[in-house]
Scaffold this motif. Structure first.
Motif, PDB file in Angstrom:
ATOM      1  N   ALA A 140      18.759  31.784  -5.860  1.00  0.00           N
ATOM      2  CA  ALA A 140      19.192  30.721  -6.777  1.00  0.00           C
ATOM      3  C   ALA A 140      18.803  31.052  -8.212  1.00  0.00           C
ATOM      4  N   VAL A 141      17.612  31.568  -8.404  1.00  0.00           N
ATOM      5  CA  VAL A 141      17.177  31.945  -9.758  1.00  0.00           C
ATOM      6  C   VAL A 141      18.051  33.066 -10.302  1.00  0.00           C
ATOM      7  N   LYS A 142      18.382  34.010  -9.454  1.00  0.00           N
ATOM      8  CA  LYS A 142      19.242  35.116  -9.884  1.00  0.00           C
ATOM      9  C   LYS A 142      20.616  34.595 -10.318  1.00  0.00           C
ATOM     10  N   LEU A 159      18.990  24.833  -1.046  1.00  0.00           N
ATOM     11  CA  LEU A 159      17.726  24.366  -1.595  1.00  0.00           C
ATOM     12  C   LEU A 159      17.602  22.844  -1.526  1.00  0.00           C
ATOM     13  N   ALA A 187      23.901  28.269  -2.626  1.00  0.00           N
ATOM     14  CA  ALA A 187      22.442  28.443  -2.752  1.00  0.00           C
ATOM     15  C   ALA A 187      21.788  27.131  -3.158  1.00  0.00           C
ATOM     16  N   ALA A 188      22.415  26.418  -4.083  1.00  0.00           N
ATOM     17  CA  ALA A 188      21.878  25.121  -4.496  1.00  0.00           C
ATOM     18  C   ALA A 188      21.906  24.137  -3.334  1.00  0.00           C
ATOM     19  N   GLY A 199      10.559  32.887   3.064  1.00  0.00           N
ATOM     20  CA  GLY A 199      10.686  31.562   2.472  1.00  0.00           C
ATOM     21  C   GLY A 199      11.067  31.592   1.001  1.00  0.00           C
ATOM     22  N   TRP A 200      10.863  32.710   0.351  1.00  0.00           N
ATOM     23  CA  TRP A 200      11.180  32.847  -1.083  1.00  0.00           C
ATOM     24  C   TRP A 200      12.609  33.311  -1.326  1.00  0.00           C
ATOM     25  N   TRP A 201      13.269  33.863  -0.328  1.00  0.00           N
ATOM     26  CA  TRP A 201      14.560  34.523  -0.531  1.00  0.00           C
ATOM     27  C   TRP A 201      15.619  33.601  -1.114  1.00  0.00           C
ATOM     28  N   ASP A 202      15.746  32.398  -0.584  1.00  0.00           N
ATOM     29  CA  ASP A 202      16.773  31.483  -1.087  1.00  0.00           C
ATOM     30  C   ASP A 202      16.484  31.074  -2.526  1.00  0.00           C
ATOM     31  N   ARG A 203      15.233  30.815  -2.817  1.00  0.00           N
ATOM     32  CA  ARG A 203      14.881  30.430  -4.187  1.00  0.00           C
ATOM     33  C   ARG A 203      15.106  31.581  -5.159  1.00  0.00           C
ATOM     34  N   LEU A 204      14.766  32.789  -4.752  1.00  0.00           N
ATOM     35  CA  LEU A 204      15.008  33.951  -5.609  1.00  0.00           C
ATOM     36  C   LEU A 204      16.504  34.143  -5.853  1.00  0.00           C
TER      37      LEU A 204
END
Length: 61
Positions: free
Chosen positions: A25-27, A58, A54-55, A18-23
């Motif tokens: 996007a942050v990258k 999200l 990625a955005a 569940g964190w992969w997409d957010r990570l």
């Protein structure tokens, strides 16, 4: 698409899926910030092209 060389270490380190997409996007945001800080304005479109899907994920998720 989830490239094996990216998701393999994430899975091995125990990062929840569940964190992969957010990570990701942050990258990408970090990539844009780095390019802007280096004043390499001609390179700004490249990380933005990768950041758009990625955005979208999200926002739509």
């Amino acid at each position: 698409m989830r490239a094996g060389f990216v998701v393999g270490p994430l899975a091995a380190y125990g990062v929840p899926r569940g964190w992969w997409d957010r990570l990701g996007a942050v990258k990408l945001v970090g990539a844009v910030a780095t390019v802007l800080r280096a004043r390499a304005y001609g390179h700004v479109p490249f990380p933005l092209v990768y950041m758009a899907p990625a955005a979208a994920v999200l926002i739509l998720a």
